[in-house]
Design a protein around this motif. Structure first.
Motif, PDB file in Angstrom:
ATOM      1  N   TYR A 205       3.262   4.557   0.633  1.00  0.00           N
ATOM      2  CA  TYR A 205       2.529   4.230   1.903  1.00  0.00           C
ATOM      3  C   TYR A 205       3.024   4.419   3.215  1.00  0.00           C
ATOM      4  N   LYS A 206       2.230   4.750   4.099  1.00  0.00           N
ATOM      5  CA  LYS A 206       2.799   4.811   5.581  1.00  0.00           C
ATOM      6  C   LYS A 206       1.796   4.202   6.470  1.00  0.00           C
ATOM      7  N   TYR A 207       2.263   3.282   7.148  1.00  0.00           N
ATOM      8  CA  TYR A 207       1.195   2.567   8.125  1.00  0.00           C
ATOM      9  C   TYR A 207       0.643   3.464   9.254  1.00  0.00           C
ATOM     10  N   LYS A 208      -0.531   3.644   9.412  1.00  0.00           N
ATOM     11  CA  LYS A 208      -1.087   4.381  10.515  1.00  0.00           C
ATOM     12  C   LYS A 208      -2.285   3.558  11.337  1.00  0.00           C
ATOM     13  N   PHE A 209      -2.181   3.680  12.442  1.00  0.00           N
ATOM     14  CA  PHE A 209      -3.006   2.828  13.540  1.00  0.00           C
ATOM     15  C   PHE A 209      -4.502   3.584  13.337  1.00  0.00           C
ATOM     16  N   ILE A 210      -5.371   2.802  12.254  1.00  0.00           N
ATOM     17  CA  ILE A 210      -6.468   3.408  12.079  1.00  0.00           C
ATOM     18  C   ILE A 210      -7.463   1.953  12.144  1.00  0.00           C
ATOM     19  N   LEU A 211      -8.433   2.020  13.202  1.00  0.00           N
ATOM     20  CA  LEU A 211      -9.377   0.917  13.131  1.00  0.00           C
ATOM     21  C   LEU A 211     -10.815   1.522  13.227  1.00  0.00           C
ATOM     22  N   ASN A 212     -11.486   0.946  12.122  1.00  0.00           N
ATOM     23  CA  ASN A 212     -13.000   1.446  11.863  1.00  0.00           C
ATOM     24  C   ASN A 212     -13.644   0.330  11.141  1.00  0.00           C
ATOM     25  N   ILE A 213     -13.838  -0.869  11.891  1.00  0.00           N
ATOM     26  CA  ILE A 213     -14.505  -1.788  11.036  1.00  0.00           C
ATOM     27  C   ILE A 213     -16.057  -1.539  10.596  1.00  0.00           C
ATOM     28  N   LYS A 214     -16.643  -0.304  10.748  1.00  0.00           N
ATOM     29  CA  LYS A 214     -17.675  -0.117  10.100  1.00  0.00           C
ATOM     30  C   LYS A 214     -17.556   0.819   8.964  1.00  0.00           C
ATOM     31  N   ASP A 215     -16.337   1.079   8.569  1.00  0.00           N
ATOM     32  CA  ASP A 215     -16.259   1.757   7.484  1.00  0.00           C
ATOM     33  C   ASP A 215     -16.900   1.217   6.278  1.00  0.00           C
ATOM     34  N   LYS A 216     -17.683   1.939   5.369  1.00  0.00           N
ATOM     35  CA  LYS A 216     -18.194   1.483   4.290  1.00  0.00           C
ATOM     36  C   LYS A 216     -17.598   0.716   3.250  1.00  0.00           C
ATOM     37  N   TYR A 217     -16.236   0.974   3.244  1.00  0.00           N
ATOM     38  CA  TYR A 217     -15.412   0.382   2.192  1.00  0.00           C
ATOM     39  C   TYR A 217     -14.923  -0.963   2.592  1.00  0.00           C
ATOM     40  N   ILE A 218     -14.724  -0.913   4.054  1.00  0.00           N
ATOM     41  CA  ILE A 218     -14.491  -2.434   4.326  1.00  0.00           C
ATOM     42  C   ILE A 218     -15.535  -3.291   4.410  1.00  0.00           C
ATOM     43  N   LYS A 219     -16.710  -2.773   4.853  1.00  0.00           N
ATOM     44  CA  LYS A 219     -18.042  -3.426   4.426  1.00  0.00           C
ATOM     45  C   LYS A 219     -18.198  -3.901   3.306  1.00  0.00           C
ATOM     46  N   SER A 220     -18.073  -3.078   2.015  1.00  0.00           N
ATOM     47  CA  SER A 220     -18.447  -3.396   0.732  1.00  0.00           C
ATOM     48  C   SER A 220     -17.160  -4.193   0.149  1.00  0.00           C
ATOM     49  N   MET A 221     -15.825  -4.303   0.722  1.00  0.00           N
ATOM     50  CA  MET A 221     -15.057  -5.501   0.575  1.00  0.00           C
ATOM     51  C   MET A 221     -15.439  -6.764   1.058  1.00  0.00           C
ATOM     52  N   ALA A 222     -15.871  -6.774   2.305  1.00  0.00           N
ATOM     53  CA  ALA A 222     -16.148  -7.649   2.980  1.00  0.00           C
ATOM     54  C   ALA A 222     -17.371  -8.398   2.360  1.00  0.00           C
TER      55      ALA A 222
END
Length: 509
Positions: A205-222
């Motif tokens: 794993y390598k950290y990357k600055f990615i920010l997309n709160i509308k991502d479908k997987y983020i929404k599904s997890m939420a």
């Protein structure tokens, strides 16, 4: 799965012993006093605020990462992780600002009995400790990541840097300034994160600055996490009511509840958490593959295994509540009154020990089936029962009444979960579970009687602490002898495994 769980149990035992050393040192320097109450409240508030996020992460992240990895590949799954981390850090910033602005009302909410200098110190401590949720967030995510990759060892070891730094901060604070206690908590969380990060990177794993709160997987997890968060908020309300009432019942009441709960948590951490940590990814996979028979068998085995280990621990804790508390904490500033309060709380917490353990297993079964609503509803019902019983029982039993109310509500919640799970997945071996339970209970009661009689006899000869250790050893031997002859499936399986290994060792020699 069983081998990994046993290894985790061994690591957890060492970690918990270290954790007890931390609590013993805290009790030695501060006893059950207003300073220990302030310290514990200042650590409880950030946990209460953050746990909404933390439990949502631990429940939703593992299945969601697996889903992304299966569909999009490892790189996309790692990007999802970075996106999740960044999203959570924004949420944490909002929570920190909220905590800093409303520190005084939060402290009064969690400890309405605090006044004057005690209240001012609690506010000061809380403003320092609340920043720790940033580190806790990353630790939650990265621990889940390592578990997905099959590395359960490193997440099990992160308690060591936490305890080392905390112990140092307690000792230094006693000789310099009590504020070092709060600062030490932040440094301890930083030490945990510094410990785990290299292993996360080692897994690719390598950290990357990615920010997309509308991502479908983020929404599904939420979406999946929301009922879990509601369930956690219910538990935090229980904690809030417990500690608020404790702060009004007696000086040091919060500390007495905390020490007793730590002893109860020792059993839960060793036996229950070790099993559920390994079980959850396995049954989640079974649920995804529609392997219901495998899921039922795994849940049934986990329940019986917890019964086998937790029921004798319950009886032992009830029989030796006073001697155990005196052995672990009865020194320094921890006076006879503190021993009495803590012993009472431990006795009544012990009644619900099996309820706490089985509740976690059954809740994980629902989560693996992506049903997070049922445990949340049951938790809400249990919360209502707990609050009513808290108010009633605390009038008659004081601090012990708060612990008893928690135990009764946990047992009731577990009963509801059993009923609902059977409706959802059908029979999962309840008859064999009940038969096994009764055998284990009988063996545990015999163990408890013999151990207590041994303690009373030895007390006149070798002193309290040594009598306790010897009596516990005698009780453990008696228990294992009894269950060996009771034809309990889980015991027979474990014995057969040991016999096979010994036979292989002899043949190899």
């Amino acid at each position: 799965m069983k081998k990994t769980a046993i290894l985790l149990m061994m690591l957890t035992i060492f970690s918990k012993i270290f954790g007890f050393a931390r609590d013993i040192i805290l009790s030695y320097f501060y006893g059950a006093s207003n300073i220990s109450d302030v310290y514990l409240i200042s650590t409880t508030i950030p946990i209460a605020i953050f746990s909404f996020v933390g439990v949502g992460i631990s429940t939703g992240y593992i299945p969601m990462y697996s889903k992304v990895e299966n569909k999009k590949g490892t790189e996309k799954a790692n990007q999802f992780t970075s996106n999740l981390v960044n999203t959570l850090l924004i949420i944490c910033t909002a929570l920190v600002i909220f905590g800093l602005v409303f520190t005084a009302p939060l402290v009064k909410l969690f400890a309405s009995g605090f006044e004057g200098e005690t209240l001012d110190l609690a506010i000061k401590f809380t403003r320092i400790s609340i920043a720790g949720i940033y580190f806790s967030t990353l630790i939650f995510v990265y621990s889940g990541f390592l578990q997905i990759k099959g590395n359960y060892i490193i997440p099990a070891l992160i308690g060591f840097p936490l305890n080392i730094v905390t112990i140092l901060s307690i000792v230094v604070s006693a000789r310099t300034d009590v504020v070092v206690l709060a600062i030490g908590g932040i440094i301890a969380s930083m030490a945990q994160l510094a410990f785990i990060v290299p292993f996360v990177y080692k897994e690719g794993y390598k950290y990357k600055f990615i920010l997309n709160i509308k991502d479908k997987y983020i929404k599904s997890m939420a979406y999946m996490a929301i009922p879990v968060i509601i369930g956690v908020s219910v538990n935090q309300i229980n904690t809030l009511v417990d500690r608020t009432l404790a702060s009004n019942l007696a000086v040091g009441g919060i500390s007495a509840l905390n020490y007793a709960n730590k002893l109860n948590g020792f059993v839960q951490g060793i036996f229950v958490m070790s099993l559920t940590t390994v079980m959850y990814p396995a049954i989640s996979k079974m649920a995804a593959e529609k392997n219901m028979e495998g899921l039922k068998k795994s849940v049934s085995e986990a329940i019986s295994s917890i019964n086998l280990l937790v029921i004798p621990a319950t009886v032992g804790a009830m029989v030796f509540a006073g001697p155990v508390v005196n052995l672990l904490f009865g020194r320094g500033a921890f006076d006879a009154g503190a021993v009495t309060m803590t012993s009472s709380a431990l006795f009544y917490y012990s009644i619900g020990m099996i309820g706490f353990g089985l509740r976690d297993v059954l809740a994980r079964a629902f989560y693996s089936l992506q049903d997070t609503k049922t445990p949340a509803i049951n938790a809400a019902i249990a919360m209502f029962i707990n609050i009513v019983l808290n108010i009633i029982l605390s009038k008659f039993l004081g601090i012990g009444g708060l612990a008893l109310a928690t135990s009764i509500s946990a047992i009731f919640c577990t009963g509801l979960l059993f009923t609902n799970l059977r409706k959802k997945i059908g029979p999962f071996g309840m008859k064999s579970i009940i038969v096994s339970f009764m055998k284990i209970l009988c063996a545990s009661l015999v163990m408890g009687i013999i151990a207590r009689l041994s303690y009373n006899s030895l007390l006149r000869i070798i002193g309290a602490n040594l009598s306790l250790v010897v009596s516990i050893g005698i009780g453990a031997v008696i228990y294992f002898i009894i269950i060996y002859f009771m034809k309990i499936e889980e015991v027979d399986t474990m014995i057969n495994v040991v016999k096979k290994k010994l036979k292989r060792s002899v043949n190899n020699d």
